[in-house]
Motif scaffolding. Structure first.
Motif, mmCIF file in Angstrom:
data_model
loop_
_atom_site.group_PDB
_atom_site.id
_atom_site.type_symbol
_atom_site.label_atom_id
_atom_site.label_comp_id
_atom_site.label_asym_id
_atom_site.label_seq_id
_atom_site.Cartn_x
_atom_site.Cartn_y
_atom_site.Cartn_z
ATOM 1 N N ALA A 12 0.832 -1.204 0.000
ATOM 2 C CA ALA A 12 0.000 0.000 0.000
ATOM 3 C C ALA A 12 0.872 1.262 0.000
ATOM 4 C CB ALA A 12 -0.923 -0.004 1.218
ATOM 5 N N LYS A 13 1.970 1.213 0.755
ATOM 6 C CA LYS A 13 2.877 2.357 0.800
ATOM 7 C C LYS A 13 3.531 2.573 -0.554
ATOM 8 C CE LYS A 13 6.832 4.212 3.336
ATOM 9 N NZ LYS A 13 7.828 3.956 4.420
ATOM 10 N N ARG A 14 3.959 1.467 -1.206
ATOM 11 C CA ARG A 14 4.570 1.586 -2.528
ATOM 12 C C ARG A 14 3.583 2.179 -3.537
ATOM 13 N NH1 ARG A 14 6.956 -3.453 -1.070
ATOM 14 N NH2 ARG A 14 5.278 -4.600 -2.116
ATOM 15 N N LYS A 15 2.330 1.711 -3.474
ATOM 16 C CA LYS A 15 1.327 2.235 -4.397
ATOM 17 C C LYS A 15 1.052 3.707 -4.140
ATOM 18 C CE LYS A 15 -1.070 -2.113 -5.357
ATOM 19 N NZ LYS A 15 -2.353 -2.857 -5.248
ATOM 20 N N ALA A 16 0.977 4.079 -2.842
ATOM 21 C CA ALA A 16 0.736 5.489 -2.504
ATOM 22 C C ALA A 16 1.883 6.363 -2.999
ATOM 23 C CB ALA A 16 0.563 5.640 -0.994
ATOM 24 N N GLU A 17 3.125 5.890 -2.822
ATOM 25 C CA GLU A 17 4.271 6.658 -3.294
ATOM 26 C C GLU A 17 4.268 6.767 -4.817
ATOM 27 O OE1 GLU A 17 7.543 4.558 -1.630
ATOM 28 O OE2 GLU A 17 7.415 5.549 0.332
ATOM 29 N N ALA A 18 3.886 5.657 -5.474
ATOM 30 C CA ALA A 18 3.823 5.682 -6.938
ATOM 31 C C ALA A 18 2.761 6.662 -7.419
ATOM 32 C CB ALA A 18 3.532 4.280 -7.473
ATOM 33 N N ARG A 19 1.584 6.659 -6.735
ATOM 34 C CA ARG A 19 0.530 7.605 -7.116
ATOM 35 C C ARG A 19 0.976 9.050 -6.893
ATOM 36 N NH1 ARG A 19 -2.817 3.675 -4.602
ATOM 37 N NH2 ARG A 19 -2.802 4.886 -2.662
ATOM 38 N N ALA A 20 1.645 9.284 -5.747
ATOM 39 C CA ALA A 20 2.109 10.645 -5.457
ATOM 40 C C ALA A 20 3.148 11.088 -6.485
ATOM 41 C CB ALA A 20 2.709 10.695 -4.052
ATOM 42 N N LYS A 21 4.047 10.160 -6.858
ATOM 43 C CA LYS A 21 5.058 10.481 -7.863
ATOM 44 C C LYS A 21 4.413 10.775 -9.206
ATOM 45 C CE LYS A 21 9.316 8.687 -9.918
ATOM 46 N NZ LYS A 21 10.279 7.543 -9.941
ATOM 47 N N ALA A 22 3.424 9.946 -9.568
ATOM 48 C CA ALA A 22 2.726 10.166 -10.837
ATOM 49 C C ALA A 22 1.976 11.495 -10.818
ATOM 50 C CB ALA A 22 1.763 9.023 -11.105
ATOM 51 N N ALA A 23 1.372 11.824 -9.661
ATOM 52 C CA ALA A 23 0.640 13.084 -9.549
ATOM 53 C C ALA A 23 1.589 14.278 -9.680
ATOM 54 C CB ALA A 23 -0.101 13.147 -8.217
ATOM 55 N N ARG A 24 2.767 14.162 -9.030
ATOM 56 C CA ARG A 24 3.751 15.248 -9.144
ATOM 57 C C ARG A 24 4.225 15.408 -10.582
ATOM 58 N NH1 ARG A 24 5.705 12.965 -4.296
ATOM 59 N NH2 ARG A 24 7.329 11.865 -5.449
ATOM 60 N N ALA A 25 4.480 14.256 -11.234
ATOM 61 C CA ALA A 25 4.932 14.315 -12.625
ATOM 62 C C ALA A 25 3.863 14.933 -13.522
ATOM 63 C CB ALA A 25 5.288 12.910 -13.117
ATOM 64 N N ALA A 26 2.603 14.541 -13.283
ATOM 65 C CA ALA A 26 1.510 15.101 -14.083
ATOM 66 C C ALA A 26 1.375 16.603 -13.840
ATOM 67 C CB ALA A 26 0.207 14.390 -13.752
ATOM 68 N N LYS A 27 1.532 16.993 -12.583
ATOM 69 C CA LYS A 27 1.443 18.419 -12.250
ATOM 70 C C LYS A 27 2.567 19.201 -12.911
ATOM 71 C CE LYS A 27 0.963 21.508 -8.268
ATOM 72 N NZ LYS A 27 0.934 21.587 -6.775
ATOM 73 N N GLU A 28 3.768 18.630 -12.892
ATOM 74 C CA GLU A 28 4.907 19.301 -13.519
ATOM 75 C C GLU A 28 4.714 19.405 -15.030
ATOM 76 O OE1 GLU A 28 8.249 17.034 -12.321
ATOM 77 O OE2 GLU A 28 8.243 17.784 -10.242
ATOM 78 N N ARG A 29 4.197 18.315 -15.629
ATOM 79 C CA ARG A 29 3.934 18.358 -17.074
ATOM 80 C C ARG A 29 2.891 19.413 -17.413
ATOM 81 N NH1 ARG A 29 4.128 12.706 -16.580
ATOM 82 N NH2 ARG A 29 1.846 12.615 -16.535
ATOM 83 N N ALA A 30 1.831 19.462 -16.585
ATOM 84 C CA ALA A 30 0.780 20.456 -16.816
ATOM 85 C C ALA A 30 1.325 21.870 -16.666
ATOM 86 C CB ALA A 30 -0.370 20.227 -15.837
ATOM 87 N N ALA A 31 2.214 22.061 -15.666
ATOM 88 C CA ALA A 31 2.797 23.395 -15.469
ATOM 89 C C ALA A 31 3.684 23.783 -16.651
ATOM 90 C CB ALA A 31 3.604 23.422 -14.174
ATOM 91 N N ARG A 32 4.471 22.804 -17.123
ATOM 92 C CA ARG A 32 5.329 23.091 -18.280
ATOM 93 C C ARG A 32 4.502 23.396 -19.521
ATOM 94 N NH1 ARG A 32 8.386 18.711 -16.180
ATOM 95 N NH2 ARG A 32 7.431 17.295 -17.704
ATOM 96 N N GLU A 33 3.430 22.637 -19.693
ATOM 97 C CA GLU A 33 2.571 22.859 -20.851
ATOM 98 C C GLU A 33 1.883 24.220 -20.765
ATOM 99 O OE1 GLU A 33 0.627 22.216 -24.480
ATOM 100 O OE2 GLU A 33 2.406 21.339 -23.538
ATOM 101 N N ALA A 34 1.421 24.557 -19.552
ATOM 102 C CA ALA A 34 0.780 25.858 -19.371
ATOM 103 C C ALA A 34 1.768 26.995 -19.633
ATOM 104 C CB ALA A 34 0.217 25.969 -17.956
ATOM 105 N N GLU A 35 3.005 26.810 -19.166
ATOM 106 C CA GLU A 35 4.020 27.846 -19.393
ATOM 107 C C GLU A 35 4.365 27.942 -20.880
ATOM 108 O OE1 GLU A 35 6.871 30.844 -18.425
ATOM 109 O OE2 GLU A 35 4.989 30.100 -17.586
#
Length: 258
Positions: free
Chosen positions: A96-119
């Motif tokens: 469960a911890k590994r999955k939570a970390e993976a989801r958080a990492k994916a969310a951060r990556a998606a957020k960074e991609r969205a920020a780069r795309e917006a910029e």
């Protein structure tokens, strides 16, 4: 001659001694599991000597051993089950911890991609040179006020001191006095075209500086050849005078509502 009973070392064991020996033998069988074969016929034949079955000692010892073994086995099974459950819980928590970390990492990556795309979109976007303004004098309007005989740009309505911004991303190639344009700024845009901002009351950028869409570059005014405060805006295909194109069509072509 009268016969007498033998005494001393040749005297046979008494009944009580034989009984005691039989009981001791049964106890030895129960504890060692070995059945002795050395019992004398006299002892075996003595009907008054209680057997192992008569005393119940063997059954009691065997039953006790079986019950103890069962309890030990049951306790070992219970401990093993508890250990297995603990291991399963630990594995589930780790997963469960590994999955939570993976989801958080994916969310951060998606957020960074969205920020780069917006910029990226922001940097590629265009805007009005003065927010909320409108064209007060159109492109190629005729009149003696212009040396070429026609208006080479458009005038945006603006009071003196109104913020003027870059319409898109580019690099400043001119910032200073421009003769009839008064204080002016020329920017080489990202797409290779040029934009000019004239009659400014002040300049806030320098040559070589990179500017982004919507970044303030100066303040409107009435310097140079003008009848009142406003912003003269031009779009050009080169930095040279006379390469002007329709500024309204230029801005609309880049998605700006004018």
């Amino acid at each position: 001659m009268a016969f007498t009973r033998a005494t001393g070392k040749h005297r046979g064991p008494s009944r009580l001694a034989r009984k005691r020996a039989g009981i001791a033998g049964a106890a030895a069988i129960a504890t060692t599991g070995v059945i002795g074969t050395l019992a004398s016929p006299a002892l075996a034949a003595d009907t008054e000597t209680p057997s192992v079955e008569d005393t119940g000692l063997l059954q009691a010892v065997v039953a006790t051993d079986t019950s103890l073994a069962d309890r030990i086995d049951a306790q070992a099974d219970a401990q093993q089950q508890e250990a297995d459950l603990a291991a399963a819980r630990a594995e589930a928590e780790a997963e469960a911890k590994r999955k939570a970390e993976a989801r958080a990492k994916a969310a951060r990556a998606a957020k960074e991609r969205a920020a780069r795309e917006a910029e990226r979109k922001r940097l590629m976007s265009y805007t009005l040179p003065i927010a909320g303004s409108y064209v007060s004098t159109g492109y190629q309007a005729g009149g003696a006020v212009w040396s070429s005989g026609t208006h080479t740009g458009v005038d945006f309505h603006a009071a003196s001191g109104t913020p003027v911004v870059a319409v898109g991303m580019g690099t400043v190639v001119e910032a200073g006095w421009g003769g009839a344009y008064g204080n002016n700024i020329v920017i080489r845009m990202k797409d290779g075209t040029y934009t000019q901002y004239g009659h400014l009351s002040s300049i806030g950028v320098s040559v070589g500086q990179t500017v982004a869409p919507g970044q303030r570059i100066g303040l409107s005014g009435s310097t140079g050849n003008t009848t009142g405060p406003h912003l003269h805006f031009e779009a050009r295909t080169s930095a040279d005078y006379g390469s002007d194109i329709d500024p309204v069509a230029y801005l609309r072509g880049h998605g700006v509502r004018v």
